[in-house]
Design an enzyme around this catalytic site. Sequence first.
Site, mmCIF file in Angstrom:
data_model
loop_
_atom_site.group_PDB
_atom_site.id
_atom_site.type_symbol
_atom_site.label_atom_id
_atom_site.label_comp_id
_atom_site.label_asym_id
_atom_site.label_seq_id
_atom_site.Cartn_x
_atom_site.Cartn_y
_atom_site.Cartn_z
ATOM 1 N N SER A 1 -9.702 2.105 3.051
ATOM 2 C CA SER A 1 -8.808 2.796 2.143
ATOM 3 C C SER A 1 -7.843 1.889 1.380
ATOM 4 O O SER A 1 -7.262 2.311 0.384
ATOM 5 C CB SER A 1 -8.005 3.830 2.917
ATOM 6 O OG SER A 1 -7.152 3.214 3.854
ATOM 7 N N SER B 1 -9.923 -0.220 7.253
ATOM 8 C CA SER B 1 -9.362 -0.045 5.911
ATOM 9 C C SER B 1 -8.686 -1.274 5.297
ATOM 10 O O SER B 1 -8.327 -1.246 4.119
ATOM 11 C CB SER B 1 -8.363 1.114 5.908
ATOM 12 O OG SER B 1 -9.042 2.340 5.882
ATOM 13 N N LYS C 1 0.852 -1.204 0.000
ATOM 14 C CA LYS C 1 0.000 0.000 0.000
ATOM 15 C C LYS C 1 0.882 1.247 0.000
ATOM 16 O O LYS C 1 1.924 1.275 0.660
ATOM 17 C CB LYS C 1 -0.910 -0.029 1.227
ATOM 18 C CG LYS C 1 -1.973 1.067 1.256
ATOM 19 C CD LYS C 1 -2.888 0.902 2.464
ATOM 20 C CE LYS C 1 -3.927 1.999 2.550
ATOM 21 N NZ LYS C 1 -4.807 1.839 3.746
#
Lengths: 98, 484
Positions: free
Chosen positions: B151, B175, B76
């Site tokens: 997210s 997330s 990420k």
Amino acid sequence: MISKESVAHVAELARLSFSEAELQQYTAQMDDILNMFEQLEAVDTTNVAPTTQSIHLQNVMRADEAVNETKTEDLFKNVPTYKGTLIQVPAIIDKEED
Amino acid sequence: MDYFKLDIDQLHQALVNGELTAADLTAQTLEGIRAIDPQIDAFLTLNPNAQAQAKAVDAAGVDRAKPLAGIPVAIKDNIVTKDLTTTAASKMLENFVPIYDATVVEKLAQAGAINVGKVNMDEFAMGSSTENSAFKVTKNAWDHTRVPGGSSGGSAAAVATGQVLVALGTDTGGSIRQPAAFNGIVGFKPTYGRVSRWGLIAFGSSLDAIGTLSRSVKDSAYVMNVIAGHDEKDATTADTPVPDFTAKIGQSLQGMKIALPKEYLGDGVDPQVADQIKAAAEQFKALGATVATVSLPHTKYAVPAYYIIASSEASSNLQRFDGIRYGFRAKDVKNLSDVYVRSRSEGFGPEVKRRIMLGTFSLSAGFYDAYFKKAAQVRTLITDDFNQIFADYDLIMGPTTPTVAFKIGEKVTDPLTMYMNDILTIPVNLAGLPAASIPAGFVDGMPVGLQLIGKHFDEATIYQAADAFEAQNDYLDQIPGGAH
């Protein structure tokens, strides 16, 4: 109901600027969200200690040893503008006042 | 490389036996990304050194004791990677090239894993749909008109479309778990303090956790084995022994006590989603566990408490972005104050600014007691609710999300509705507990996530139950688009 003036004041504290249209939109949205926040008023928190850390670590100590892993030139790789080892920024004080 | 038919065990065996080289595996993975990702938009940056890293693994020989050696992973983009652009999906960091690796990245490299690239997310991890990325909108693996969640939407979509087997994500209020649920894969958020946050671009420092997104439960455990552990560089990591997270996988669930909070099947939860979770409870009973209905009475206050705390911490953490030392600096600024205000106003997107505003308000003079302090007290009550249940139960189960993935554009203009969607994942972060989301069926062709919550530092029991559930079902064989 939060006022547009209050939102503008918070923006100033946060070092943000908004156009008039943005300010109106943020005021309306923040008003909705702050109303939701106010649900917490219904909870009795008398004598309840606040939690700011969930696994209850306290006073984590380590030896106070100097380490210097990072080279100065590396630290400057992401600086927008610099001269030598000094970061350049726009003038803070008008030169006339020197 | 058909990642829909393989897991880490099989690839590791092939690498050890010499049937496959790490260099070939990485080359095929990058080829797959180039073929699949134009439709999905999960990746922001591919790692130009991936091939060289893989060759180095081959040269050293694939170690039998290192299951991740040669295995490609995606990272990420809020986790810093030395010499590889790391943006947190923000214009603020569009050209930011870190000068060090996050601890988790360093640990993965030591284990021989290959970082193939950085994946998309909501800007600074603020959002539940990945629509807040400054760069692109990632698509849901099962329906390209729907959001992948957020997210960690890029991590989830990359895994669910078979581009990589595993990806790292981060979870501040759901997330990792919510995008895993929306894409029909496994998402694992460890206990707060189990995994070092050194090198994670901070959002809510008392809530943030780095974890995994993967197709299978065991693959997640392999990655967690590598990234977990105390780190002197992160004083909030616990100096607690790290068990082998695969150790309880395969053990019987006989006698395991599972709690199902009635609030997790209440108002706002799609009845069809609730039905899948009730069916999962029956499966756990058939596996020998007991499932009892319990109550977590403060659940409904989790959303306001979380958004006050997370926004306050974010407003504080994001003060560092001032346009001076790194990151975006506005052009044609006249004085220093202008550098701060214009760089922040032009560099941050609308949702990040909204959170900074909410946090600054909650911490400001005259409002601190009614907002921040009140939320921190309610956080204590939410944690106490969990502690009471965990005095009698091994795990808590429930849905990960109230609904399946929503349409792109459906909620992005209405922040309040978007925030309410996080009600089932947020309590876990407030209490610092470990939790997973695993596939538990479909509603209208879209995946449903089952959430399993464990006691502090008892990730191993979640892995045990999650693997047993996975083995009872054929969700791993169900492929988005049915193309395989």
